[in-house]
Design an enzyme around this catalytic site. Structure first.
Site, PDB file in Angstrom:
ATOM      1  N   GLY A  13       0.752  -1.397   0.021  1.00 18.23           N
ATOM      2  CA  GLY A  13      -0.008  -0.057  -0.032  1.00 18.23           C
ATOM      3  C   GLY A  13       0.812   1.307  -0.014  1.00 18.23           C
ATOM      4  O   GLY A  13       1.915   1.270  -0.479  1.00 18.23           O
ATOM      5  N   THR A 134       1.062   0.827  11.910  1.00 19.49           N
ATOM      6  CA  THR A 134       0.977   1.379  12.983  1.00 19.49           C
ATOM      7  C   THR A 134      -0.080   0.720  13.958  1.00 19.49           C
ATOM      8  O   THR A 134      -1.000   0.354  13.639  1.00 19.49           O
ATOM      9  CB  THR A 134       0.277   2.948  12.798  1.00 19.49           C
ATOM     10  OG1 THR A 134       1.091   3.656  11.897  1.00 19.49           O
ATOM     11  CG2 THR A 134       0.039   3.699  14.160  1.00 19.49           C
ATOM     12  N   ALA A 166       4.865  11.177   5.293  1.00 23.92           N
ATOM     13  CA  ALA A 166       3.457  11.709   4.883  1.00 23.92           C
ATOM     14  C   ALA A 166       3.300  11.763   3.481  1.00 23.92           C
ATOM     15  O   ALA A 166       4.225  11.807   2.876  1.00 23.92           O
ATOM     16  CB  ALA A 166       3.520  13.218   5.538  1.00 23.92           C
ATOM     17  N   GLY A 273     -10.054  21.348   7.863  1.00 25.70           N
ATOM     18  CA  GLY A 273      -9.956  20.210   8.591  1.00 25.70           C
ATOM     19  C   GLY A 273      -8.984  19.042   8.352  1.00 25.70           C
ATOM     20  O   GLY A 273      -8.717  18.977   6.937  1.00 25.70           O
ATOM     21  N   GLY A 275      -7.523  15.404   7.222  1.00 23.59           N
ATOM     22  CA  GLY A 275      -7.912  14.378   6.799  1.00 23.59           C
ATOM     23  C   GLY A 275      -7.011  13.292   6.777  1.00 23.59           C
ATOM     24  O   GLY A 275      -5.821  13.426   7.215  1.00 23.59           O
ATOM     25  N   CYS A 278      -4.489   8.311   8.575  1.00 23.99           N
ATOM     26  CA  CYS A 278      -3.894   8.139  10.035  1.00 23.99           C
ATOM     27  C   CYS A 278      -4.310   8.863  11.127  1.00 23.99           C
ATOM     28  O   CYS A 278      -4.729   8.318  12.324  1.00 23.99           O
ATOM     29  CB  CYS A 278      -2.305   8.370   9.799  1.00 23.99           C
ATOM     30  SG  CYS A 278      -1.498   7.122   8.661  1.00 23.99           S
TER      31      CYS A 278
HETATM   32  P1  NAD Z   1      -3.217   0.264   2.688  1.00 19.96           P
HETATM   33  O1  NAD Z   1      -4.503  -0.021   2.866  1.00 19.96           O
HETATM   34  O2  NAD Z   1      -2.717   1.422   1.578  1.00 19.96           O
HETATM   35  O3  NAD Z   1      -2.304  -1.011   2.267  1.00 19.96           O
HETATM   36  C1  NAD Z   1      -2.361  -2.170   2.899  1.00 19.96           C
HETATM   37  C2  NAD Z   1      -2.268  -3.317   2.015  1.00 19.96           C
HETATM   38  O4  NAD Z   1      -2.051  -4.311   2.754  1.00 19.96           O
HETATM   39  C3  NAD Z   1      -3.441  -3.342   0.983  1.00 19.96           C
HETATM   40  O5  NAD Z   1      -2.966  -3.318  -0.355  1.00 19.96           O
HETATM   41  C4  NAD Z   1      -3.931  -4.819   1.343  1.00 19.96           C
HETATM   42  O6  NAD Z   1      -4.252  -5.446   0.318  1.00 19.96           O
HETATM   43  C5  NAD Z   1      -2.749  -5.525   1.923  1.00 19.96           C
HETATM   44  N1  NAD Z   1      -3.160  -6.693   2.788  1.00 19.96           N
HETATM   45  C6  NAD Z   1      -3.918  -6.811   4.094  1.00 19.96           C
HETATM   46  N2  NAD Z   1      -3.962  -7.846   4.589  1.00 19.96           N
HETATM   47  C7  NAD Z   1      -2.983  -8.542   3.990  1.00 19.96           C
HETATM   48  C8  NAD Z   1      -2.486  -9.884   3.983  1.00 19.96           C
HETATM   49  N3  NAD Z   1      -3.026 -10.820   5.008  1.00 19.96           N
HETATM   50  N4  NAD Z   1      -1.588 -10.547   3.094  1.00 19.96           N
HETATM   51  C9  NAD Z   1      -1.134  -9.550   2.115  1.00 19.96           C
HETATM   52  N5  NAD Z   1      -1.574  -8.400   1.922  1.00 19.96           N
HETATM   53  C10 NAD Z   1      -2.414  -7.956   2.891  1.00 19.96           C
HETATM   54  O7  NAD Z   1      -2.469   0.906   3.789  1.00 19.96           O
HETATM   55  P2  NAD Z   1      -1.350   2.053   4.236  1.00 19.96           P
HETATM   56  O8  NAD Z   1      -1.772   3.491   3.923  1.00 19.96           O
HETATM   57  O9  NAD Z   1      -0.042   1.598   3.330  1.00 19.96           O
HETATM   58  O10 NAD Z   1      -0.952   1.760   5.715  1.00 19.96           O
HETATM   59  C11 NAD Z   1      -0.523   0.495   6.206  1.00 19.96           C
HETATM   60  C12 NAD Z   1      -0.104   0.701   7.788  1.00 19.96           C
HETATM   61  O11 NAD Z   1       0.938   1.790   7.815  1.00 19.96           O
HETATM   62  C13 NAD Z   1      -1.231   1.289   8.503  1.00 19.96           C
HETATM   63  O12 NAD Z   1      -1.036   0.602  10.070  1.00 19.96           O
HETATM   64  C14 NAD Z   1      -1.059   2.702   8.634  1.00 19.96           C
HETATM   65  O13 NAD Z   1      -1.673   3.135   9.841  1.00 19.96           O
HETATM   66  C15 NAD Z   1       0.539   2.815   8.716  1.00 19.96           C
HETATM   67  N6  NAD Z   1       0.938   4.074   8.226  1.00 19.96           N
HETATM   68  C16 NAD Z   1       0.220   4.686   7.058  1.00 19.96           C
HETATM   69  C17 NAD Z   1       0.812   5.915   6.526  1.00 19.96           C
HETATM   70  C18 NAD Z   1       0.230   6.512   5.460  1.00 19.96           C
HETATM   71  O14 NAD Z   1       0.370   7.664   5.029  1.00 19.96           O
HETATM   72  N7  NAD Z   1      -0.834   5.869   4.744  1.00 19.96           N
HETATM   73  C19 NAD Z   1       2.070   6.566   7.239  1.00 19.96           C
HETATM   74  C20 NAD Z   1       2.571   6.047   8.280  1.00 19.96           C
HETATM   75  C21 NAD Z   1       1.941   4.731   8.774  1.00 19.96           C
HETATM   76  C1  UDX Z   2       0.546  11.989   8.644  1.00 21.48           C
HETATM   77  C2  UDX Z   2       1.804  12.422   9.593  1.00 21.48           C
HETATM   78  O1  UDX Z   2       2.314  13.617   8.977  1.00 21.48           O
HETATM   79  C3  UDX Z   2       2.876  11.298   9.083  1.00 21.48           C
HETATM   80  O2  UDX Z   2       4.051  11.516   9.964  1.00 21.48           O
HETATM   81  C4  UDX Z   2       2.397   9.696   9.383  1.00 21.48           C
HETATM   82  O3  UDX Z   2       3.363   8.690   9.157  1.00 21.48           O
HETATM   83  C5  UDX Z   2       0.959   9.634   8.451  1.00 21.48           C
HETATM   84  O4  UDX Z   2       0.170  10.703   9.115  1.00 21.48           O
HETATM   85  P1  UDX Z   2      -0.248  12.432   6.229  1.00 21.48           P
HETATM   86  O5  UDX Z   2      -1.702  11.805   6.812  1.00 21.48           O
HETATM   87  O6  UDX Z   2       0.056  11.557   5.085  1.00 21.48           O
HETATM   88  O7  UDX Z   2       0.915  12.025   7.237  1.00 21.48           O
HETATM   89  O8  UDX Z   2      -0.351  13.937   5.761  1.00 21.48           O
HETATM   90  P2  UDX Z   2      -0.160  15.524   7.024  1.00 21.48           P
HETATM   91  O9  UDX Z   2       0.745  16.049   6.007  1.00 21.48           O
HETATM   92  O10 UDX Z   2       0.257  15.025   8.174  1.00 21.48           O
HETATM   93  O11 UDX Z   2      -1.597  15.895   7.015  1.00 21.48           O
HETATM   94  C6  UDX Z   2      -2.747  15.350   7.487  1.00 21.48           C
HETATM   95  C7  UDX Z   2      -3.669  16.388   7.207  1.00 21.48           C
HETATM   96  O12 UDX Z   2      -3.550  17.378   8.147  1.00 21.48           O
HETATM   97  C8  UDX Z   2      -4.129  16.748   5.948  1.00 21.48           C
HETATM   98  O13 UDX Z   2      -5.503  16.762   5.645  1.00 21.48           O
HETATM   99  C9  UDX Z   2      -3.550  18.044   5.940  1.00 21.48           C
HETATM  100  O14 UDX Z   2      -4.021  19.004   4.569  1.00 21.48           O
HETATM  101  C10 UDX Z   2      -3.917  18.438   7.294  1.00 21.48           C
HETATM  102  N1  UDX Z   2      -3.263  19.600   7.621  1.00 21.48           N
HETATM  103  C11 UDX Z   2      -1.672  19.510   7.891  1.00 21.48           C
HETATM  104  C12 UDX Z   2      -3.745  20.907   8.094  1.00 21.48           C
HETATM  105  O15 UDX Z   2      -4.755  21.218   7.774  1.00 21.48           O
HETATM  106  N2  UDX Z   2      -2.781  21.863   8.434  1.00 21.48           N
HETATM  107  C13 UDX Z   2      -1.655  21.392   8.735  1.00 21.48           C
HETATM  108  O16 UDX Z   2      -0.635  22.625   9.177  1.00 21.48           O
HETATM  109  C14 UDX Z   2      -0.917  20.681   8.180  1.00 21.48           C
END
Ligand code: NAD
Ligand code: UDX
Length: 468
Positions: A13, A134, A166, A273, A275, A278
């Site tokens: 992902g 996470t 991010a 707001g 979004g 996370c």
């Molecule tokens: P995502 O939904 O984009 O990707 C997760 C993937 O895992 C999916 O493609 C899904 O099909 C796959 N999956 C689920 N179960 C599976 C299994 N049993 N075997 C194989 N594949 C499987 O999620 P993401 O945004 O990459 O987030 C993943 C984790 O990282 C979450 O815990 C999230 O909180 C954390 N995280 C996300 C971000 C972010 O910016 N998106 C940043 C930091 C941490």
């Molecule tokens: C966040 C954390 O920043 C990152 O460290 C973590 O790993 C995943 O979650 P992300 O959600 O990808 O990252 O984006 P981020 O830049 O943090 O923005 C989150 C939301 O807050 C967005 O909707 C952004 O537009 C909003 N935001 C951010 C504000 O409205 N004001 C700001 O000053 C900063």
């Protein structure tokens, strides 16, 4: 020291894909295989056309182009990749639970448990298992018990290595992280596992930025970091309403307080707001954990960050309705942006979804232009809320490929995402083709308010002295 030769990452992902691409690019001697059960996603990662990768991140295509097929592979054969790897990252989704105990609050760990059980079933050699997702504090203990009690007698080390990237700046964040956090067991084998992972990052991250802690501190630091960041946004958004009521300007207030080095200038941008996948999920998770320890005041303190954020989104939608003479029934409201922030195609928890939903409740016609989000995604987001039938959602939402057609004849324009290109549009041309009075609701404070007012627009900005 254990030399890692093969890495498997479960979950392709937003985190697994870019993180593994960078690890592979920086460690050509390590074979990195990213696996997922989602065949479509894996096929997209393997697409020869790099503009068709499943996620949009600036710079990602270049990294994938360099490493893919050399030492970076995307595959659906999860068992094989687990079997061959010395180190397995778990990077699957951990959404908020939508059922049962902890519904709407706790993290749903079913995908994590499935991974642990699959690793236990398949592994025939010792493995280092890395929590990249996470997770609630002490999840490593549960993973370890599953691995030890259902496995084939091989030994496991569990590390916590949360990801701080991010979206929209993922590659930059991965290339030059403020820190890499590695939590591990406080034993000789635990320390050896920590160093094995530290050496993978050591290929490009200076040692002083690689922080070693115990597992629980590492798990909890991730939730805490997101809670602090989100809290800053809710804090400045709370002040934005006070600015509107009092005649202060939130940009000026943010600048004034941000110059205090103890406060710092980042994450003080008032908005419609926050979004993203996370912030909300991780704060709910923190609130739930605090509650399970009986820490009600701690839970209430952090929950307020979400309450404020929900209010900010609702307040923006209400402001549109009251400004448009208390009715938006059948009026065309044009949205610039649907993604939760610029430079990503991710829409999870985007404020745009909730603002659109509120306006649809008032029977508005929403016309959207977003440079990266598909119509299908927008409709899926609205359907997911379950507020009305999907036919009704389709009746109220029109998606445009050209911003100028989205804006033509609109009664009001709402900026929901801070895409840079919105600033460079021909606003005179837009004004000429709009209903009058021509209203702009800048939910990101990115447009040149003075210039718009000179053209003739009536502008509402977050946290400024506004049209009443
Ligand atoms: P995502 O939904 O984009 O990707 C997760 C993937 O895992 C999916 O493609 C899904 O099909 C796959 N999956 C689920 N179960 C599976 C299994 N049993 N075997 C194989 N594949 C499987 O999620 P993401 O945004 O990459 O987030 C993943 C984790 O990282 C979450 O815990 C999230 O909180 C954390 N995280 C996300 C971000 C972010 O910016 N998106 C940043 C930091 C941490
Ligand atoms: C966040 C954390 O920043 C990152 O460290 C973590 O790993 C995943 O979650 P992300 O959600 O990808 O990252 O984006 P981020 O830049 O943090 O923005 C989150 C939301 O807050 C967005 O909707 C952004 O537009 C909003 N935001 C951010 C504000 O409205 N004001 C700001 O000053 C900063």
């Amino acid at each position: 020291m254990t030399q890692i030769k093969k890495i498997c990452c479960i979950g392709a992902g937003y985190v697994g894909g870019p993180t593994m691409a960078v690890i592979a690019q920086k460690n050509p001697q390590i074979q990195v295989t990213v696996v997922d059960i989602n065949e479509e996603r894996i096929a997209a990662w393997n697409n020869a056309d790099l503009s068709k990768l499943p996620i949009y991140e600036p710079g990602l295509d270049t990294v994938v182009a360099e490493a893919r097929g050399r030492n970076l592979f995307f595959d659906t054969n999860v068992d094989k990749a687990i079997d061959e790897a010395d180190m397995i990252f778990i990077s699957v989704n951990t959404p908020t639970k939508t059922y049962g105990k902890g519904k709407g609050m706790a993290a749903d760990l079913k995908y994590i448990e499935l991974c642990a059980r699959q690793i236990a079933r398949v592994a025939k050699t010792d493995k280092i298992v890395v929590e990249k997702s996470t997770l609630p504090v002490r999840t490593a203990q549960a993973i370890k018990r599953i691995l030890d009690q259902t496995g084939n007698g091989v030994s496991y080390q569990i590390l916590s290595n949360p990801e701080f990237l991010a979206e929209g700046t993922a590659i930059q964040d991965l290339m030059n992280p403020d820190r890499v956090l590695i939590g591990g067991e406080e034993s000789d084998t635990g320390r050896e596992a920590i160093e094995a992972l530290a050496s993978v990052y050591g290929a490009w991250v200076p040692q002083e930025r690689i922080l070693r802690t115990n597992v629980w501190s590492s798990e909890l630091s991730k939730l805490t970091a997101n809670a602090f960041l989100a809290q800053r946004v809710s804090s400045i958004n709370a002040i934005s309403e006070l600015c509107e009521a009092s005649g202060a300007d939130v940009n000026e207030v943010a600048k004034a307080i941000g110059m205090d080095s103890r406060i710092g200038s980042k994450f003080l941008k008032a908005s419609v707001g926050f979004g993203g996948s996370c912030f909300q999920k991780d704060i709910f998770n923190l609130v739930y954990i605090a509650k399970t320890y009986g820490l009600d005041e701690v839970a209430d303190y952090w929950e307020q960050v979400i309450i404020m954020n929900d209010f900010q989104k609702r307040r923006f939608a209400e402001r549109i309705v009251t400004t448009l003479f208390n009715t938006v029934n059948d009026k065309k409201i044009a949205f610039l942006g649907w993604a939760f922030k610029k430079d990503t195609n991710d829409t999870r928890e985007s404020a745009a979804i909730y603002v659109a939903n509120d306006l649809m409740e008032e029977e508005a016609q929403i016309h959207v232009f977003d440079p990266k989000v598909t119509e299908q995604q927008m409709l899926t987001d609205l359907d997911y809320l379950n507020t009305r039938s999907s036919e009704a959602n389709r009746k109220h939402l029109t998606v445009h490929q050209d911003p100028y057609t989205a804006l033509e004849n609109a009664h009001g324009i709402a900026v929901l995402t801070e895409w840079d290109e919105f600033k460079t549009y021909d606003w005179q041309r837009i004004y000429n083709k709009m209903q009058k009075p021509a209203f702009v609701f800048d939910g990101r404070n990115i447009l040149d308010r003075k210039q718009l007012e000179q053209i003739g627009f009536e502008v509402y900005s977050i946290g400024a002295a506004n049209i009443k």
